[in-house]
Enzyme design. Structure first.
Site, PDB file in Angstrom:
ATOM      1  N   SER A  93       0.808  -1.275   0.111  1.00 56.03           N
ATOM      2  CA  SER A  93       0.009   0.033  -0.010  1.00 56.03           C
ATOM      3  C   SER A  93       0.806   1.412   0.171  1.00 56.03           C
ATOM      4  O   SER A  93       0.258   2.332   0.078  1.00 56.03           O
ATOM      5  CB  SER A  93      -0.898   0.112   1.212  1.00 56.03           C
ATOM      6  OG  SER A  93      -0.111  -0.266   2.351  1.00 56.03           O
ATOM      7  N   THR A 195      -1.683   3.444   4.816  1.00 54.73           N
ATOM      8  CA  THR A 195      -0.560   4.673   4.125  1.00 54.73           C
ATOM      9  C   THR A 195       0.538   4.483   5.260  1.00 54.73           C
ATOM     10  O   THR A 195       0.006   4.313   6.514  1.00 54.73           O
ATOM     11  CB  THR A 195      -1.515   6.069   4.227  1.00 54.73           C
ATOM     12  OG1 THR A 195      -2.308   6.058   3.046  1.00 54.73           O
ATOM     13  CG2 THR A 195      -0.606   6.915   4.241  1.00 54.73           C
ATOM     14  N   THR A 213       1.782   6.945   0.019  1.00 56.29           N
ATOM     15  CA  THR A 213       1.089   6.102  -0.192  1.00 56.29           C
ATOM     16  C   THR A 213       0.589   5.457  -1.538  1.00 56.29           C
ATOM     17  O   THR A 213       1.034   6.380  -2.363  1.00 56.29           O
ATOM     18  CB  THR A 213      -0.338   6.423   0.635  1.00 56.29           C
ATOM     19  OG1 THR A 213      -1.067   5.290   0.410  1.00 56.29           O
ATOM     20  CG2 THR A 213      -1.166   7.620  -0.220  1.00 56.29           C
ATOM     21  N   ARG A 223      -7.194   9.607  -9.667  1.00 48.15           N
ATOM     22  CA  ARG A 223      -7.626   9.744  -8.169  1.00 48.15           C
ATOM     23  C   ARG A 223      -6.444  10.214  -7.309  1.00 48.15           C
ATOM     24  O   ARG A 223      -5.534   9.552  -7.047  1.00 48.15           O
ATOM     25  CB  ARG A 223      -8.311   8.599  -7.664  1.00 48.15           C
ATOM     26  CG  ARG A 223      -8.923   8.622  -6.225  1.00 48.15           C
ATOM     27  CD  ARG A 223      -7.975   8.197  -5.214  1.00 48.15           C
ATOM     28  NE  ARG A 223      -8.752   8.350  -3.724  1.00 48.15           N
ATOM     29  CZ  ARG A 223      -8.287   7.934  -2.800  1.00 48.15           C
ATOM     30  NH1 ARG A 223      -6.975   7.544  -2.663  1.00 48.15           N
ATOM     31  NH2 ARG A 223      -8.695   7.892  -1.358  1.00 48.15           N
ATOM     32  N   VAL A 224      -6.660  11.214  -6.389  1.00 42.14           N
ATOM     33  CA  VAL A 224      -5.646  11.740  -5.492  1.00 42.14           C
ATOM     34  C   VAL A 224      -6.328  11.503  -4.134  1.00 42.14           C
ATOM     35  O   VAL A 224      -7.529  12.095  -4.038  1.00 42.14           O
ATOM     36  CB  VAL A 224      -5.072  13.091  -5.891  1.00 42.14           C
ATOM     37  CG1 VAL A 224      -4.527  13.507  -4.570  1.00 42.14           C
ATOM     38  CG2 VAL A 224      -4.334  12.897  -6.955  1.00 42.14           C
ATOM     39  N   ASP A 226      -6.130  11.758   0.475  1.00 40.20           N
ATOM     40  CA  ASP A 226      -5.670  12.826   1.450  1.00 40.20           C
ATOM     41  C   ASP A 226      -4.155  12.852   1.708  1.00 40.20           C
ATOM     42  O   ASP A 226      -3.570  14.036   1.918  1.00 40.20           O
ATOM     43  CB  ASP A 226      -6.407  12.491   2.960  1.00 40.20           C
ATOM     44  CG  ASP A 226      -5.783  11.251   3.354  1.00 40.20           C
ATOM     45  OD1 ASP A 226      -5.750  10.287   2.441  1.00 40.20           O
ATOM     46  OD2 ASP A 226      -5.583  10.898   4.480  1.00 40.20           O
ATOM     47  N   THR A 246      -4.699   8.326   8.271  1.00 40.96           N
ATOM     48  CA  THR A 246      -4.752   7.153   7.369  1.00 40.96           C
ATOM     49  C   THR A 246      -6.493   6.668   7.246  1.00 40.96           C
ATOM     50  O   THR A 246      -7.226   7.046   7.900  1.00 40.96           O
ATOM     51  CB  THR A 246      -4.151   5.835   7.697  1.00 40.96           C
ATOM     52  OG1 THR A 246      -4.042   4.701   6.858  1.00 40.96           O
ATOM     53  CG2 THR A 246      -4.477   5.320   9.041  1.00 40.96           C
ATOM     54  N   GLY A 247      -6.658   5.602   6.232  1.00 39.05           N
ATOM     55  CA  GLY A 247      -8.139   5.524   5.822  1.00 39.05           C
ATOM     56  C   GLY A 247      -8.608   6.102   4.577  1.00 39.05           C
ATOM     57  O   GLY A 247      -7.857   6.586   3.710  1.00 39.05           O
ATOM     58  N   HIS A 248      -9.984   6.403   4.605  1.00 38.31           N
ATOM     59  CA  HIS A 248     -10.461   6.721   3.454  1.00 38.31           C
ATOM     60  C   HIS A 248     -10.372   8.218   3.135  1.00 38.31           C
ATOM     61  O   HIS A 248     -10.870   9.038   3.736  1.00 38.31           O
ATOM     62  CB  HIS A 248     -12.219   6.386   3.823  1.00 38.31           C
ATOM     63  CG  HIS A 248     -13.029   6.373   2.687  1.00 38.31           C
ATOM     64  ND1 HIS A 248     -14.145   5.680   2.581  1.00 38.31           N
ATOM     65  CD2 HIS A 248     -12.820   7.133   1.489  1.00 38.31           C
ATOM     66  CE1 HIS A 248     -14.749   5.946   1.474  1.00 38.31           C
ATOM     67  NE2 HIS A 248     -14.100   6.830   0.867  1.00 38.31           N
ATOM     68  N   GLY A 249      -9.375   8.425   2.173  1.00 37.43           N
ATOM     69  CA  GLY A 249      -8.772   9.954   1.975  1.00 37.43           C
ATOM     70  C   GLY A 249      -9.958  10.898   1.673  1.00 37.43           C
ATOM     71  O   GLY A 249      -9.797  11.846   2.023  1.00 37.43           O
TER      72      GLY A 249
HETATM   73  N1  ASP Z   1      -5.629   7.633   2.804  1.00 39.94           N
HETATM   74  C1  ASP Z   1      -5.287   6.936   1.931  1.00 39.94           C
HETATM   75  C2  ASP Z   1      -5.981   7.304   0.609  1.00 39.94           C
HETATM   76  O1  ASP Z   1      -7.162   7.558   0.950  1.00 39.94           O
HETATM   77  C3  ASP Z   1      -5.333   5.418   2.097  1.00 39.94           C
HETATM   78  C4  ASP Z   1      -5.240   4.850   3.299  1.00 39.94           C
HETATM   79  O2  ASP Z   1      -4.477   5.418   4.234  1.00 39.94           O
HETATM   80  O3  ASP Z   1      -5.684   3.762   3.720  1.00 39.94           O
HETATM   81  O4  ASP Z   1      -5.235   7.308  -0.361  1.00 39.94           O
END
Ligand code: ASP
Length: 338
Positions: A93, A195, A213, A223-224, A226, A246-249
């Site tokens: 990732s 990330t 990430t 797509r970009v 966060d 981290t997570g759903h950007g």
């Molecule tokens: N935050 C990252 C993104 O949305 C992915 C992640 O951290 O899981 O690209």
């Protein structure tokens, strides 16, 4: 206090000990412990230390810490740490080996920030393993703060960064399997995203942060998330503290998450409370918009100049590494919704 005493004290010794949201008292106690372990009282007495998202940060924060013990600045140390993860093709990732977008192209996002407000960022960048260093090059060698896509790769080439194919056979195989159904559905903690966001505090009290990430697997090309966006995936205020996400950007961008965490710290919240508040804001926006949140995950970590740290997630499964002079621990983050 040794590790097991520490874990007992803060109530994290057992598997079933992930702290639910009500357990603010316990998380507060943990922060006190971390401060107590950081050294003598005093705003500048706590570095070097480093925290980073997910268990892979155990190695990267340790490396950063060792570098700072040898005199590295927070900025050099954070870059050195995340580069380990970027170079590891087993980490699917981040960097080399990152999962591709839906067109089979590996596109990386990264940003970096120091205690003085210097920033650099690259987004949707292909063929460069160390996008953290490229972001730093944007910061230090251009009049700009962000380069994207072909422009980022062109700059990398001009700066002598090696260019290479980032798609490893394992990620290619996953992508081909995904193409059979071609359904875009990020699954929290099932690791089709992640990330490394890492924060460092050096012996001189300087903060730095870096976030890098490959973003959401099988995202639309272009797509970009966060992670390369200062304020969303990362924010550092040299007089206050730093946060990363981290997570759903898309959700973190919507709320300018990391800036929100640092702003709350500036207003007097602990890093722990500030992370919790930011996750709750995101949850509130899901509720107000009538959007489901069951398939999403958001996590923030934060650190202040006094060595207090915090971490909080929307859902179980998020953990983060904390490296201090007493060692490195991976702590499960408390969460909001079981
Ligand atoms: N935050 C990252 C993104 O949305 C992915 C992640 O951290 O899981 O690209």
């Amino acid at each position: 206090m040794n590790r097991s005493d520490f874990l007992k004290t803060i109530g994290l010794g057992a598997l079933g000990s992930l702290i639910a949201t009500e357990a603010t008292g316990a998380t507060g106690a943990r922060n006190q412990q971390l401060v107590a372990r950081g050294g003598a009282a005093g705003a500048r007495a706590f570095g070097p230390m480093s925290i980073g998202t997910w268990p892979f940060a155990e190695h990267t924060t340790r490396a950063s810490l060792e570098a700072m013990h040898k005199g590295s600045s927070a900025l050099d140390a954070v870059e050195l740490g995340v580069k380990i993860c970027e170079a590891d093709p087993r980490e699917r990732s981040v960097g080399l080996g990152g999962r591709p977008d839906r067109d089979g192209r590996v596109t990386l996002d990264a940003c970096i920030m120091d205690h003085l407000g210097n920033i650099g960022s690259v987004a949707a960048c292909e063929e460069v393993v160390h996008v953290s260093s490229l972001a730093r090059a944007v910061m230090e060698r251009t009049p700009h703060v962000m380069l994207v896509g072909d422009g980022a790769t062109q700059f990398a080439r001009e700066q002598g960064f090696p260019l290479q194919n980032l798609l490893v056979p394992e990620s290619e195989a996953e992508w081909k399997k995904w193409l059979e159904k071609a359904e875009y559905k990020p699954i929290p903690n099932i690791e089709n995203h992640d990330t490394i966001g890492q924060l460092t505090l050096d012996a001189e009290g300087r903060l730095a942060g870096c976030c890098t990430t490959s973003g959401m697997a099988f995202k639309m090309h272009g797509r970009v998330g966060d992670s390369p966006i200062i304020g969303a995936g990362l924010y550092v205020d040299g007089e206050v503290g730093a946060a990363t996400a981290t997570g759903h950007g898309e959700e973190v961008i919507r709320t300018v998450g990391s800036f929100r965490v640092v702003a709350a710290m500036k207003a007097g919240k602990s890093p722990q409370q500030a992370c919790e508040d930011a996750v709750r804001e995101i949850h509130q926006l899901f509720v107000r918009r009538g959007k489901p949140w069951a398939d999403t995950q958001i996590g923030f970590i934060a650190m202040d100049l006094n060595g207090h740290v915090g971490g909080f997630a929307l859902r179980p499964g998020f953990s983060y590494a904390v490296a201090t002079k007493d060692g490195v621990e991976v702590l499960p983050a408390p969460f909001m919704i079981a």
